[in-house]
Design an enzyme around this catalytic site. Structure first.
Site, PDB file in Angstrom:
ATOM      1  CB  SER A 261      -0.929  -0.012   1.208  1.00  0.00           C
ATOM      2  OG  SER A 261      -1.779  -1.144   1.143  1.00  0.00           O
ATOM      3  CG  ASN A 262       3.142   2.260   3.305  1.00  0.00           C
ATOM      4  OD1 ASN A 262       2.692   3.288   3.775  1.00  0.00           O
ATOM      5  ND2 ASN A 262       3.035   1.082   3.905  1.00  0.00           N
TER       6      ASN A 262
ATOM      7  CE  LYS B  92       2.325  -5.340   4.825  1.00  0.00           C
ATOM      8  NZ  LYS B  92       2.446  -4.191   3.895  1.00  0.00           N
TER       9      LYS B  92
ATOM     10  CB  SER C 229      -1.706  -4.771   7.309  1.00  0.00           C
ATOM     11  OG  SER C 229      -0.544  -4.980   6.545  1.00  0.00           O
TER      12      SER C 229
ATOM     13  N   GLY D   9       2.324  -6.891   9.536  1.00  0.00           N
ATOM     14  CA  GLY D   9       2.186  -5.851   8.525  1.00  0.00           C
ATOM     15  C   GLY D   9       2.448  -4.453   9.033  1.00  0.00           C
TER      16      GLY D   9
END
Lengths: 306, 306, 306, 306
Positions: C56-57, C175, C177, C201
């Site tokens: 996402s980042n 992962k 999150s 995450g």
């Protein structure tokens, strides 16, 4: 909970494990005080730090005011003097909570566990919550422990509210049942210079809470598997993290089963399998179906508890 | 609410508008019965169908059991005999609700408005809710009206549960405060052959509820703007839809202001501007800030009400 | 991830820390590949296990298909050969994801990180999600890692779905999150006999994840404080839990600041303070206001990082 | 959408009903353009105001950029010139949306329907959303219609954002699929002096939307029951409210069935029963199970449509 130093002297040492006692009812729906007292005898060999009455698992919203007080009185008499009695005194109104707190203190409660008011959640701003808890803390003859249980109240006591209230001399801790471990770590970190202790509100994240600095746990599962939950505490306190992990793993599914999956009816059913008195629930809580009972049992057997 | 024909004879004709009465408190937090009674005199010229006591706006979770009953008794005595008194009798437990219903009926309530139990929402399955309401309906000496208010309870009474309960002879309607107009239309449609009436739970969707077949409304805003809300009802009943739309539009912002935006404190503040006795709220509800009061007032002035 | 024994030989050893690389943009909104490459040089002294691109980042939903591939190619070339490159290949459709996975593998990705599809969340049943991931895993030339990030997708990959997929030979990890530490512990417990690894995450619950058995972490904060995050990993692996706790505590507020509180714009701003190239975000992400920048900085300074 | 007077001259008269066209796929997952075109022929006798392509029901997140444009081109060619083509041009990034809007305008779209970006919902503040839509509106060669569909995006375009954007000369309306009728009424009320029109996003609340002043509807159900939905529109416009209510009631269950209950797979299945080409869905959308097909059919038969 304003304190002075890096190693504050705790006004009330909360460290340890507490079962939030279930309230057995008869088939007619009356509080079965004798079975409740028998449970306390059955728990006598388990190194609990104390007992919680009228946490959510005590079905407190289903008790009359009189019953709530009588439960406190009976439990106080039936339990050892050196153990702590934390009593759920929360009501929706501030004045109701203040009165209940005074009366439960009178019956022998050592501290008041005060759930967030929640019915008018749209109006339960940080300012409203701070005002409520400060009023209660100032009026209370016994120390106050905050209680955040969003699964039931749909309201998590905001972190900044907790940190603000932690500075009050008569607010000494929080039971956090939300399970957000980042937040639990942050609460420990930011209150390290306060007389304030964080208790995990469920056995599912007990190990994780200990590693980030929690003082103990109030765990529904301790009603059923009291010894293993206390053993997990001791492993954490002894730094035996590998053994702690293995034990924690085996407790997760049973814990989910008696909380989010099957609720209080599941908790009470499981208690019966371990020789404890779960008893009936009050309506509108329904007994489990046969299929649910089987699944519940499976969550215990597959982890080696039955 | 089982009935026989396309034009059922209603056991209790609920059609019309009801304010869910606010409960004025003194600055000391006592119920101010005389101001409550004065409000009823001030409402005497408004063509309400009746009054609701201890809907959410009556702050019922903040009243003791004794106060709850006394409010019912006083309102019944102060209001005209030919108007209906719907009393909020809901408690978390089935047995508590049954007892409260019997006692409120004894004080003169014409019907019981029973909010969904919600604390153990994870266990409030359709089966549990049906069991709860059936027990209450069977024990109740007065007709039962369901009450779904998810903004407060975080639980919407499921549509299939409502439809099942609508068949019970002593369940005669629902106050739906969720505002899902598709669902309100569906409830009307599927209960058209039952003795069951749907009441809108807010003035914001009153016109829309009428067009899909609702019987009336229990509207917080009617505490403040009783005449306009009744006028909206009359325009709908007369088929004057264009005028109804124009009036509805002017009521939306004031309605939001006294419900979701500023809650009961906003409602009570607005009542004061219109010569009614809002009085104080009980804590933890806080009075509005000055900025909030200004915004609240703007929501009334910008729509021509002040 | 079907494996045979208590100590499975991992097909791909994922243990360690990965920054989910931010994608620097120019003021004109173009991908700034040279700054991205410079960040990799700046990271060269930090003992990361590898890098994630288009988590996402990385603002992957704002990149064209061509840009997504070019980022993978550039990062692969700029990073050491012995480190792992995990590439976010998720698209809403199964066929899109399969194609993207193949192309990213071709550009040098070691594993595919596949976010849950989410637009039609009402239709994303367990069956649909299992079908999606199995199709992707079967078609993929590289191992697949599940990616559950409910803060962005409003969909948590259900635990039973994860456990079912963990048995697939080409699905090697997740992962997570969401940060539900009870669930993370359960996933570790129930996949202990599989070739399946759980990655935290976020840095906020990294210590807690290690204690319950996670293999590592993909942490936004590692873009900014890569060395401390790796140090936390090493303390956990060495069993230095007290030091780990102290360090974890100091990372929580900075981590919240660059994730839930200020998002990618906060992450990129913080990178600049540490000599890294955050660069601009693409719209609709807005740069922080001055007040937000001050609060962000405070979250780092008050914990001793600036 | 700034306008001058009580009866503004609309730049684009949106009044009427639009089906958000389903996109038929072959069993191999390719867009079946010929069946799509055949659907348009089958719709030729229905008094739709126009067509929407790549609303949610068109499975737009599953189409490539090329496919998205080709669908617009084909539909424009196959449909009558005097009908409106509203094309879903929304992408997550502002720049992507601007480019897609320009290209779809080039293919013949009369207006752009722009869904809210949502992946970074924590950063999608009012300021971010206003900035996004203004950039798009300023760059767009065709008028822009806002599209709020929280069931898919988990983000409702805030009311104050809509009211702010309604003043932009190139933003001419909103498709509101959230179904909050109070809000729909408020949007109509507060934009009455703007060149701005509100379209109901579902047939379930179409009657209610008309009574509060909406201009029309974009209704998934119109893909299946186009004539009855248009008839409902005509009854509303003619003021035949009793007939409208009876018809609306019969449409609610079929509408729920093809939207929230069974989604796009339900919509496509129902189309087949009415001689239209639903075709296959793309994965991860799964075809309905046999039990679901039976329940879907029941929702149509019990209301007299099959």
């Amino acid at each position: 909970a304003g304190a002075s130093a890096a190693t504050p002297s705790r006004r009330l040492d909360l460290r340890g494990i507490y079962p939030p006692l279930a309230t057995p009812f008869t088939s007619q729906g009356e509080v079965d005080y004798s079975r409740l007292e028998e449970n306390l005898r059955l728990y006598s060999g388990i190194p609990f730090r104390g007992f919680v009455v009228q946490g959510s698992n005590g079905e407190f919203p289903y008790l009359t005011q009189q019953e709530r007080l009588e439960v406190v009185r009976r439990v106080r008499q039936a339990m050892p003097k050196d153990k702590l009695l934390l009593a759920g005194t929360g009501c929706e109104s501030t004045r109701g909570t203040i009165e209940m707190t005074a009366q439960m203190a009178d019956k022998g409660a050592d501290a008041a566990l005060v759930v967030t008011p929640c019915y008018f959640r749209g109006s339960m701003t940080s300012a409203a919550l701070i005002h409520h808890y400060k009023q209660v803390a100032e009026a209370s003859p016994i120390p106050v422990i905050l209680y955040s249980v969003p699964a039931n109240t749909n309201l998590e006591l905001p972190t900044d509210v907790v940190l603000s209230l932690a500075q009050h001399p008569n607010i000494v801790g929080i039971k956090d049942s939300g399970g957000n471990i980042t937040r639990i770590g942050l609460l420990v970190h930011k209150t390290q210079h306060e007389d304030f202790q964080v208790l995990a509100g469920s056995a599912g994240f007990l190990l994780a809470s200990y590693i980030v600095g929690a003082a103990g746990g109030i765990c529904a599962l301790a009603n059923v598997l009291g010894s293993p939950v206390c053993q997990l505490e001791q492993l954490c306190c002894a730094g035996s993290w590998d053994e702690a992990r293995a034990l924690q793993h085996r407790l997760i599914e049973p814990n989910i089963a008696v909380t989010s999956k099957f609720g209080v009816p599941g908790l009470k059913q499981a208690m019966e399998w371990f020789g404890l008195n779960g008893g009936f629930c009050r309506s509108p809580l329904l007994p489990l179906s046969e299929a649910q009972v089987r699944e519940l049992r499976q969550d215990f057997t597959s982890n080696g508890w039955l």
